[in-house]
Each structure stands twice: as C-alpha cells, then as structure tokens.
Motif scaffolding. Structure first.
Motif, PDB file in Angstrom:
ATOM      1  N   LEU A   2       0.747  -1.213  -0.098  1.00 27.28           N
ATOM      2  CA  LEU A   2      -0.025  -0.024   0.109  1.00 27.28           C
ATOM      3  C   LEU A   2       1.013   1.256  -0.096  1.00 27.28           C
ATOM      4  CD1 LEU A   2      -3.009   1.166   0.350  1.00 27.28           C
ATOM      5  CD2 LEU A   2      -2.365   1.319   2.847  1.00 27.28           C
ATOM      6  N   GLU A   3       0.717   2.048  -1.161  1.00 28.27           N
ATOM      7  CA  GLU A   3       1.470   3.409  -0.869  1.00 28.27           C
ATOM      8  C   GLU A   3       0.464   4.602  -0.883  1.00 28.27           C
ATOM      9  OE1 GLU A   3       5.040   2.998  -3.686  1.00 28.27           O
ATOM     10  OE2 GLU A   3       3.392   1.672  -4.565  1.00 28.27           O
ATOM     11  N   LEU A   4       1.070   5.498  -0.289  1.00 28.09           N
ATOM     12  CA  LEU A   4       0.160   6.913  -0.297  1.00 28.09           C
ATOM     13  C   LEU A   4       1.406   7.974  -0.637  1.00 28.09           C
ATOM     14  CD1 LEU A   4      -1.424   5.131   1.781  1.00 28.09           C
ATOM     15  CD2 LEU A   4      -2.004   7.332   2.937  1.00 28.09           C
ATOM     16  N   LYS A   5       1.039   8.555  -1.766  1.00 33.50           N
ATOM     17  CA  LYS A   5       2.049   9.657  -2.397  1.00 33.50           C
ATOM     18  C   LYS A   5       1.284  11.051  -2.474  1.00 33.50           C
ATOM     19  CE  LYS A   5       4.167   6.091  -5.363  1.00 33.50           C
ATOM     20  NZ  LYS A   5       4.553   5.886  -6.787  1.00 33.50           N
ATOM     21  N   ASN A   6       2.113  11.738  -1.584  1.00 34.38           N
ATOM     22  CA  ASN A   6       1.402  13.349  -1.655  1.00 34.38           C
ATOM     23  C   ASN A   6       0.177  13.486  -1.224  1.00 34.38           C
ATOM     24  OD1 ASN A   6       3.980  12.943  -3.859  1.00 34.38           O
ATOM     25  ND2 ASN A   6       4.513  14.188  -2.240  1.00 34.38           N
ATOM     26  N   ILE A   7      -0.526  12.767  -0.317  1.00 37.07           N
ATOM     27  CA  ILE A   7      -1.911  12.898  -0.098  1.00 37.07           C
ATOM     28  C   ILE A   7      -2.122  14.204   0.400  1.00 37.07           C
ATOM     29  CG2 ILE A   7      -4.161  12.029   1.104  1.00 37.07           C
ATOM     30  CD1 ILE A   7      -2.875  10.216  -1.183  1.00 37.07           C
ATOM     31  N   GLY A  13     -12.132  24.566   3.405  1.00 30.18           N
ATOM     32  CA  GLY A  13     -10.710  25.391   3.206  1.00 30.18           C
ATOM     33  C   GLY A  13     -10.009  25.255   4.193  1.00 30.18           C
ATOM     34  N   THR A  14      -9.924  24.419   5.190  1.00 28.62           N
ATOM     35  CA  THR A  14      -9.069  23.921   6.304  1.00 28.62           C
ATOM     36  C   THR A  14      -8.254  22.730   5.841  1.00 28.62           C
ATOM     37  OG1 THR A  14     -10.285  25.016   8.103  1.00 28.62           O
ATOM     38  CG2 THR A  14      -8.832  23.606   8.620  1.00 28.62           C
ATOM     39  N   THR A  15      -6.990  22.834   5.751  1.00 34.68           N
ATOM     40  CA  THR A  15      -6.220  21.623   5.483  1.00 34.68           C
ATOM     41  C   THR A  15      -6.046  20.718   6.689  1.00 34.68           C
ATOM     42  OG1 THR A  15      -4.977  22.843   3.907  1.00 34.68           O
ATOM     43  CG2 THR A  15      -4.037  21.019   4.743  1.00 34.68           C
ATOM     44  N   ILE A  16      -6.605  19.540   6.296  1.00 35.48           N
ATOM     45  CA  ILE A  16      -6.698  18.663   7.417  1.00 35.48           C
ATOM     46  C   ILE A  16      -5.393  17.649   7.418  1.00 35.48           C
ATOM     47  CG2 ILE A  16      -7.847  16.624   8.552  1.00 35.48           C
ATOM     48  CD1 ILE A  16      -9.162  19.258   8.535  1.00 35.48           C
ATOM     49  N   LEU A  17      -4.792  17.266   6.045  1.00 33.79           N
ATOM     50  CA  LEU A  17      -3.740  16.356   5.688  1.00 33.79           C
ATOM     51  C   LEU A  17      -2.890  16.946   4.675  1.00 33.79           C
ATOM     52  CD1 LEU A  17      -5.543  12.768   5.779  1.00 33.79           C
ATOM     53  CD2 LEU A  17      -3.859  13.899   7.560  1.00 33.79           C
ATOM     54  N   ASN A  18      -1.721  17.115   4.929  1.00 42.00           N
ATOM     55  CA  ASN A  18      -0.836  17.975   4.054  1.00 42.00           C
ATOM     56  C   ASN A  18       0.420  17.135   3.642  1.00 42.00           C
ATOM     57  OD1 ASN A  18       0.121  19.770   2.299  1.00 42.00           O
ATOM     58  ND2 ASN A  18       0.853  21.094   3.971  1.00 42.00           N
ATOM     59  N   ASP A  19       0.475  16.532   2.172  1.00 39.26           N
ATOM     60  CA  ASP A  19       1.623  15.780   1.791  1.00 39.26           C
ATOM     61  C   ASP A  19       1.678  14.645   2.562  1.00 39.26           C
ATOM     62  OD1 ASP A  19       3.608  15.772  -0.027  1.00 39.26           O
ATOM     63  OD2 ASP A  19       5.221  16.448   0.993  1.00 39.26           O
ATOM     64  N   ILE A  20       0.837  13.650   2.625  1.00 36.24           N
ATOM     65  CA  ILE A  20       1.315  12.455   3.476  1.00 36.24           C
ATOM     66  C   ILE A  20       1.804  11.429   2.331  1.00 36.24           C
ATOM     67  CG2 ILE A  20       0.319  10.746   4.667  1.00 36.24           C
ATOM     68  CD1 ILE A  20       0.175  12.935   6.330  1.00 36.24           C
ATOM     69  N   ASP A  54      -8.244  14.785  -2.034  1.00 34.98           N
ATOM     70  CA  ASP A  54      -8.362  16.027  -2.975  1.00 34.98           C
ATOM     71  C   ASP A  54      -6.982  15.871  -3.748  1.00 34.98           C
ATOM     72  OD1 ASP A  54     -10.406  17.021  -1.402  1.00 34.98           O
ATOM     73  OD2 ASP A  54      -8.995  18.378  -0.230  1.00 34.98           O
ATOM     74  N   SER A  55      -5.938  15.651  -3.432  1.00 33.16           N
ATOM     75  CA  SER A  55      -4.781  15.604  -4.516  1.00 33.16           C
ATOM     76  C   SER A  55      -3.982  14.281  -3.908  1.00 33.16           C
ATOM     77  CB  SER A  55      -4.039  16.753  -4.747  1.00 33.16           C
ATOM     78  OG  SER A  55      -3.648  17.365  -3.685  1.00 33.16           O
ATOM     79  N   GLY A  56      -2.953  13.898  -4.752  1.00 33.45           N
ATOM     80  CA  GLY A  56      -2.188  12.563  -4.505  1.00 33.45           C
ATOM     81  C   GLY A  56      -2.770  11.286  -4.956  1.00 33.45           C
TER      82      GLY A  56
END
Length: 251
Positions: A2-7, A13-20, A54-56
């Motif tokens: 399992l890989e998470l890339k830049n999640i 408008g409030t960031t909960i997770l940033n670049d996971i 959202d992204s990643g």
C-alpha cells in the motif's frame, strides 16, 4: 503493498492532511498515532474510501485506487463502536456478510476463525449479552470472514482495559500473523501503538512527524513534539516501556 503519495485533504478550506507519503508492507501492523484533531481518522477514511482524496495518489500492489469506490477496494474496517446488529446473535453477526457472498469463506474457515478468537461458547448470545471484549472479537470475526486485503481498526482498544485489553491486543497480533494480513490501526494511545505495531506513523497538525519502528521512535524521536507527546502520555508506564525497547535495540 500500500502506497500513499503526496496525499492532501481539506474540509471547508481548512487543510486536514498535507503531503502524506508513506508505504505499508505486506503483513505489517501499522498504527496511526496522534493527538485529537491531528488528522489520523481522516487518513483512515481516505484509505478505506469513505472520504475522497483531494490530491495525491493511493496505490495497492501498484494499482491506482485513488478514485476507486470503497466497495471495490477490498479493504474492511472494524469501527470503534463495533457496529454490530443488536437483533442478531453473535454467530449471525459473524456470518452476515456471507449471505450475499457465500463463496468467500467456507464453513470450515468460519469455524477456524471462531476458534482462533475464542468465541465458540458465545455464538448463540445476543449482542447485549456480550462483554466489550467479546463484542470486539465478534466484530473482528465478522470482518475477517470477508477476507479483506487490508484490515482497518478504529480505536479498537479504547473501550477496554486491563486483562481484556491485553487479550485483544494479542488476538489482533495473532490474526495479522496467521493470515499475513496488513493491519492499520488508529489510536490516540502511544502505549498501544508502540506495543502492538511493527511501525508507527505519528501525525501532528496534518503532517507526518515520524514514521518508524517503535524502538526508533522511543530512542531517536525526530523532534520535540514527539518527545513531549510520548513522554507525557506514557509518564506512568514509561520506565517499563522505555526499558523494553532499549533492551530490544541493544539485543
């Protein structure tokens, strides 16, 4: 596996997770640890597919599952409140998912799992007659008969204490080893994370503070937040746990 890339994930408008970015190897037990509001439950929901990324990217065995719906990912979760059906007995709860998917587990496999979890004498009991530890084992069995690719656990020990808590920890470890099952656990308790997991992911304010083996986190914390978080949470039991991992590190 399992890989998470830049999640990244934000709500209103409030960031909960940033670049996971992280990897989880086949058969590993991983704990996601952090204070309230750090984003750990959101991360679990992103992996499961309840919440959109959202992204990643999220990859499983090299396949991009980022936009694949939850029901097609093959992952499964045991919720904090167990989410058992009160009108069914323990056995019917365990086998409920097999009604529409009868070929996933045979009767022999179900019986083997029930024996592994020590539930034989409780199968005819209604949910209200079960203790907290018994409910947790029924919820684990119900999930396991569906043969998930990844097992997700949301605060699996939060309602338990003492001997029952240690028993469930041992059973989670046994299941992961017996079935070579990748297991991801959300917890707010450093003791649980450090004694249950192969690796621990510590999140603070939506970012990864450290991702490593328990002995690495104990002996080589990345920053002052980890030192303070671990020390403050483990103040009463810290001597036993610290000595345990120091011994392992020098063995």
């Amino acid at each position: 596996m399992l890989e998470l890339k830049n999640i990244k994930k934000a709500f209103d408008g409030t960031t909960i997770l940033n670049d996971i970015t992280l990897d989880v190897q086949d058969g590993e037990i991983i704990s996601i640890l952090g204070p309230s509001g750090s984003g750990k439950t959101t991360l679990l929901n992103l992996i499961l597919g309840i919440t959109d990324i959202d992204s990643g990217k999220l990859l499983y065995d090299g396949q991009d599952l980022t936009r694949v719906p939850m029901e097609k990912r093959g992952f499964n979760i045991v919720f904090q409140d167990y989410a058992l059906f009160p009108n069914l007995n323990a056995y019917d709860n365990i086998t409920y998912g097999l009604k529409n998917n009868p070929g996933i587990s045979s009767k022999e496999e179900v019986a083997e799992l029930i024996e592994l979890l020590g539930l034989e004498e409780h199968l005819e009991k209604r949910i209200e007659q079960l203790s907290g530890g018994q409910k947790q084992r029924v919820a684990l069995a119900r999930t396991m008969v569906m043969k998930p690719k990844i097992l997700l656990l949301d605060e699996p020990l939060s309602a338990l204490d003492g001997v029952i808590k240690e028993s469930i920890k041992d059973r989670i470890k046994t299941i992961a080893r017996e079935y070579n099952l990748t297991t991801i656990i959300v917890t707010h308790d450093p003791e649980e994370a450090l004694t249950l997991s192969d690796r621990v992911l510590i999140i603070n304010e939506g970012k990864i503070s450290q991702y490593g083996r328990p002995e690495e986190i104990i002996n080589e914390p990345n920053n002052s937040f980890i030192r303070e978080f671990i020390l403050n949470q483990l103040e009463i039991k810290r001597n036993n746990i610290f000595s345990l991992f120091r011994c392992e590190a020098t063995a």
